[in-house]
Design a protein around this motif. Structure first.
Motif, PDB file in Angstrom:
ATOM      1  N   PRO A 121     -13.512  -6.136  -4.890  1.00 36.39           N
ATOM      2  CA  PRO A 121     -13.329  -4.641  -4.160  1.00 36.39           C
ATOM      3  C   PRO A 121     -12.624  -4.956  -3.060  1.00 36.39           C
ATOM      4  O   PRO A 121     -12.797  -5.957  -2.182  1.00 36.39           O
ATOM      5  N   ASP A 123     -13.035  -3.946   0.049  1.00 40.52           N
ATOM      6  CA  ASP A 123     -13.851  -4.203   1.264  1.00 40.52           C
ATOM      7  C   ASP A 123     -14.223  -5.524   1.318  1.00 40.52           C
ATOM      8  O   ASP A 123     -14.175  -6.270   2.438  1.00 40.52           O
ATOM      9  N   GLU A 141      -5.256  -0.306   1.911  1.00 42.88           N
ATOM     10  CA  GLU A 141      -5.838  -0.769   0.741  1.00 42.88           C
ATOM     11  C   GLU A 141      -4.535  -1.107  -0.410  1.00 42.88           C
ATOM     12  O   GLU A 141      -4.570  -2.030  -0.952  1.00 42.88           O
ATOM     13  N   SER A 152      -8.278  -1.766 -12.110  1.00 44.27           N
ATOM     14  CA  SER A 152      -9.233  -0.443 -11.720  1.00 44.27           C
ATOM     15  C   SER A 152     -10.276  -0.286 -12.675  1.00 44.27           C
ATOM     16  O   SER A 152      -9.893  -0.522 -13.780  1.00 44.27           O
ATOM     17  N   ASP A 154     -13.724   2.172 -13.122  1.00 43.77           N
ATOM     18  CA  ASP A 154     -14.820   3.183 -12.457  1.00 43.77           C
ATOM     19  C   ASP A 154     -14.390   3.612 -10.794  1.00 43.77           C
ATOM     20  O   ASP A 154     -15.051   3.701 -10.060  1.00 43.77           O
ATOM     21  N   ASP A 155     -13.057   3.806 -11.001  1.00 45.51           N
ATOM     22  CA  ASP A 155     -12.548   4.108  -9.683  1.00 45.51           C
ATOM     23  C   ASP A 155     -12.403   3.169  -8.593  1.00 45.51           C
ATOM     24  O   ASP A 155     -12.298   3.580  -7.423  1.00 45.51           O
ATOM     25  N   VAL A 156     -12.830   1.968  -8.827  1.00 44.88           N
ATOM     26  CA  VAL A 156     -12.872   1.041  -7.859  1.00 44.88           C
ATOM     27  C   VAL A 156     -11.685   0.102  -8.137  1.00 44.88           C
ATOM     28  O   VAL A 156     -11.581  -0.529  -9.339  1.00 44.88           O
ATOM     29  N   CYS A 157     -10.862  -0.226  -7.148  1.00 44.71           N
ATOM     30  CA  CYS A 157      -9.766  -1.083  -7.396  1.00 44.71           C
ATOM     31  C   CYS A 157     -10.188  -2.618  -6.973  1.00 44.71           C
ATOM     32  O   CYS A 157     -10.586  -2.784  -6.110  1.00 44.71           O
ATOM     33  N   TYR A 158     -10.202  -3.268  -7.931  1.00 44.34           N
ATOM     34  CA  TYR A 158     -10.485  -5.000  -7.684  1.00 44.34           C
ATOM     35  C   TYR A 158      -9.147  -5.578  -7.610  1.00 44.34           C
ATOM     36  O   TYR A 158      -8.109  -5.409  -8.003  1.00 44.34           O
ATOM     37  N   ARG A 332     -18.913   2.256   3.275  1.00 43.73           N
ATOM     38  CA  ARG A 332     -18.850   3.628   2.542  1.00 43.73           C
ATOM     39  C   ARG A 332     -19.076   4.784   3.501  1.00 43.73           C
ATOM     40  O   ARG A 332     -18.752   5.929   3.398  1.00 43.73           O
TER      41      ARG A 332
END
Lengths: 359, 255
Positions: A121, A123, A141, A152, A154-158, A332
Motif C-alpha cells: 500500500p 503508506d 498518492e 486496487s 478492497d479500495d486499497v491501491c497497491y 489512518r
C-alpha cells in the motif's frame, strides 16, 4: 515571503510567479535539512503548505500536502535591497524552485530491475523507503503512479516500483524541460533578429512572457521550432540552430541529472540513447547559464536562512534521537476528521508537563 | 534500578498492540506501586491510560520513579518476537537510562534479550478526576468490537444513546443508516449490565472506537461510561491487576 527578526537573520524575498501547484499566497513554512537526491548530502530546503484537490467545501476532504522547494542563488551586482522597512545587505537574489518530491523517492530506489519490492500500500511503500516525514508528506498518492505499477483491491491501491515507468516519466520531464529551455533561448535569439514560428502558425514565437529561472513552463506555452528569417542565410542559420537545439537538449539532460544520483543518471542517459559524455561536457554549476538570461547556479543557501527554525530543528533532533516510527494505524487515524471534538485538556485538569531528564 | 518480571508476557504485548495505533511515543511511568502510561493521540481528542499494578508482576523492583520514553511501534516490533507462553523481564537503570532491556524467557531452554533505545518525551499529564458517570454499560468486549466494526461500513460517526430500553448504537451514512440495540441481559454467555441515572446520547468518531477495540484480547468484558458533554470512557480491565482505559471526546455539533 520574508523571514526576519534577529540581527543575523537572512532575508529571502520571493516574487511568486504562477507556478502550477503552488499557491502564490503561501509562504515557506519552515526550512528543513534533507538529503540532496543527487549528492546525498544535507541541504536546506523549504517546505510550503499547499492544498491538493482544493475545493471550497470545508469538510476536511482537502489534503494538506507539503511542497518542497530548493533555493538557488542568482549572483547579482547589487549591494543591498530594500524589503519593507528593512535594508538587506545581500548582493544575491534567491530563486525558490519547486522540486518534484519523487526525485527524493528515486534516490532511495535501486535501478536494478531484479530488486523490485513486492506490492505494498502507498503508506507502507513510503515507510519502507525510509524517507524523512517531510518528504513523505509531500508525495501525493496519485503521483506515485508515475513511477509505480498499481492495482486496487478492497479500495486499497497497491504499488510496486517500476523502473520502466520511471524512465518514461523522467523522459517526459526532460522533454518538458527542453521545451522550457527552448522558449527561454528564443527570447535571446529574438533580440538578435532571428524569427521563430510555432507549430500552430497563428502564434508568435514569444508567448511565454517573462520566464523564471526555475524552468517552469508558462501556461499554454507554444511548442516551438526555429526557422530562419531569410532564405539566403537559411543553411547557415539552420545549422547554427540545429547545433543550438542539440546543446539545449544536452543541457536539459544535464539539469535532469542534477536531481538524480549517479546510478539513476547513468540509467537515464542509457535509456535516452546517449553516452555519459553528455553530463561531462559542461560545468555543472553553469549548466543553465548557456540557455537562459539568468545564471542559475545550484548553490545552496547554507547560511542561516532562518536561525530560529534551524536551531529549533536541531534541538528537536537532539530531543528525539531515535527515528520516529509510525504504524499504518497512526497514519489512518491522522486522516480522521476531528471536527466538533474538543481537546482532552479542555475536559481534564490542568496539564502538567513532565520530562524525562537525560544526560 | 527498575526490574520487573511479567509471567504472562502476552498481556504486555496485547497492551502495546492496543495502543500503538493511537499513541506514537509515550512514557512508561514506573513507580513503586505501578507501571502506567498516559498519552493522547496526535489530535489530542482521545487519551489512553494504562495501569499495571506492581502485583501484576512476579518480581517487581523500582528504587525510584522513572519515565521510560518508548516508541510504541518500535516496542511492538520487538514484542513480535515474544513467544506465546514467554515471560518478559524489564530492566532499566535508575539514572536516565538510554535503553530498556527486555528478557523473553520461554520454558527453561530459551532466553532472548533485547534492548530498546529510549527517548526523551515531553508529555502532558492530565489530571483525570474519578467522577461518577450517568451511564455505565458492561458488555462482552468482542460483542462491542463486532458492533463497532459492523457500523463502520455505514458511516464515520456513531451515536451511542443509553435509555430505558437499552443502549442503541446508531450510524447514518451516505448509503443508509443502521441501529444496533443492546438490551440488559443476565445470561452468563452474553451478560449485559446497564446502570443508568439519566438517559445520555453522544456522538463519537467510529474510527477511534474501532481503534479502542484493539484491546479486546485483554479482557472478556468492556465497560463503557458516559455522561453528557464529557469524554466517553471505554475500559478494558486486566484481571485485578490493572486496566487499559480509552477516553474519547464527543462530537458536538456547532451552531
Amino acid at each position: 515571503m520574508s523571514d526576519a527578526s534577529k540581527n543575523n537573520k537572512k532575508w529571502i524575498v520571493a516574487m511568486m510567479l504562477d507556478v502550477p501547484g503552488i499557491d502564490c499566497n503561501t509562504s515557506i513554512g519552515k526550512i528543513v535539512k534533507l538529503r540532496d537526491p543527487n549528492t546525498n548530502e544535507n541541504r536546506d530546503y523549504g517546505l510550503m503548505a499547499a492544498t491538493i484537490g482544493g475545493n471550497n467545501n470545508n469538510n476536511n476532504q482537502d489534503k494538506q500536502c507539503n511542497k518542497i522547494v530548493e533555493f538557488q542563488s542568482l549572483p547579482a551586482d547589487f549591494s543591498s535591497f530594500i524589503v519593507g522597512r528593512h535594508i538587506v545587505k545581500d548582493g544575491n537574489i534567491y530563486v525558490v524552485n519547486r522540486i518534484d518530491p519523487l526525485f527524493f523517492y528515486l534516490s532511495t530506489q535501486s535501478v536494478d530491475d531484479g530488486q523490485q519490492e513486492s506490492w505494498q500500500p502507498f503508506d507502507q511503500n513510503l515507510e519502507n523507503s525510509k524517507l524523512p516525514r517531510e518528504v513523505c508528506e509531500a508525495i501525493p498518492e496519485k503521483q506515485m503512479a508515475h513511477i509505480c505499477s498499481t492495482f486496487s483491491n478492497d479500495d486499497v491501491c497497491y504499488l510496486k516500483f517500476n523502473v520502466e515507468k520511471t524512465l518514461k516519466w523522467l523522459q517526459k520531464k526532460q522533454e518538458r524541460l527542453f521545451e522550457s529551455l527552448i522558449i527561454q533561448d528564443q527570447r535571446n535569439r529574438k533580440a538578435k533578429g532571428i524569427k521563430y514560428a510555432s507549430f500552430n502558425n497563428n502564434k508568435t514565437g514569444v508567448t511565454g512572457g517573462s520566464m523564471s529561472a526555475n524552468f517552469n513552463l508558462p501556461p499554454q506555452a507554444s511548442r516551438l521550432v526555429a526557422v530562419t528569417s531569410s532564405s539566403e542565410d537559411k543553411n547557415s542559420s539552420a545549422a547554427e540552430l540545429s547545433n543550438n537545439t542539440k546543446a539545449i537538449k544536452t543541457e536539459s539532460i544535464q539539469i535532469m541529472c542534477n536531481y538524480l544520483n549517479q546510478d539513476w543518471s547513468k540509467k537515464f542517459i542509457e535509456y535516452l540513447g546517449c553516452t555519459m559524455e553528455v553530463i561531462s561536457t559542461t560545468n555543472p554549476t553553469n549548466k543553465a547559464a548557456g540557455v537562459s538570461n539568468n545564471v542559475v547556479s545550484n548553490a545552496v543557501i547554507q547560511q542561516n536562512i532562518d536561525d530560529d527554525i534551524s536551531s529549533k530543528k536541531i534541538a528537536e533532533a537532539k530531543k528525539k534521537t531515535i527515528a520516529e516510527t509510525r504504524t499504518m494505524g497512526n497514519k489512518r487515524l491522522a486522516k480522521v476528521s476531528t471536527k466538533g471534538m474538543k481537546s482532552m485538556s479542555s475536559f481534564f485538569g490542568a496539564a502538567v508537563k513532565t520530562k524525562k531528564a537525560k544526560h | 534500578m527498575f526490574e520487573a518480571q511479567l509471567v504472562e508476557g502476552k498481556t504486555f504485548k496485547a497492551i502495546i498492540e492496543a495502543i500503538k495505533d493511537l499513541v506514537v511515543d509515550c512514557n512508561l511511568d514506573c513507580s513503586e506501586e505501578e507501571v502506567a502510561i498516559q498519552s493522547m493521540d496526535s489530535a489530542h481528542v482521545s487519551l489512553v491510560a494504562v495501569r499495571l499494578s506492581a502485583s501484576a508482576f512476579s518480581n517487581y523492583r523500582c528504587d525510584r520513579p522513572n519515565s521510560l520514553g518508548i516508541n510504541t511501534a518500535n516496542m511492538s516490533k520487538i514484542l513480535k518476537m515474544l513467544g506465546k507462553d514467554d515471560s518478559i523481564t524489564f530492566k532499566a537503570e535508575d539514572e536516565s537510562p538510554d535503553s530498556l532491556t527486555m528478557l523473553f524467557e520461554g520454558g527453561k531452554s530459551t532466553i532472548a534479550d533485547f534492548e530498546l533505545k529510549l527517548m526523551d518525551i515531553e508529555t502532558e499529564q492530565l489530571g483525570i478526576p474519578d467522577t461518577p458517570y450517568q451511564c455505565t454499560i458492561q458488555m462482552r468486549a468482542d460483542e462491542f468490537q463486532r458492533i463497532v466494526r459492523d457500523l463502520q461500513v455505514l458511516g464515520d460517526t456513531c451515536t451511542i444513546s443509553c435509555g430505558k430500553e437499552g443502549v442503541r448504537f446508531s450510524v447514518t451514512g451516505a448509503i443508509g443508516n443502521g441501529n444496533i440495540l443492546v438490551r440488559s441481559s443476565d445470561e452468563d454467555k452474553d451478560k449485559v449490565t446497564i446502570n443508568m441515572e439519566e438517559p445520555v446520547e453522544l456522538n463519537f468518531a467510529l474510527r477511534y472506537l474501532n481503534f479502542f477495540t484493539k484491546a479486546t484480547p485483554l479482557a472478556e468484558n468492556v465497560v463503557i461510561s458516559m455522561s453528557p458533554d464529557v469524554p466517553v470512557v471505554v475500559e478494558y480491565p486486566i484481571e485485578e491487576f490493572g486496566h487499559v482505559k480509552f477516553y474519547l471526546a464527543p462530537k458536538i455539533e456547532e451552531d
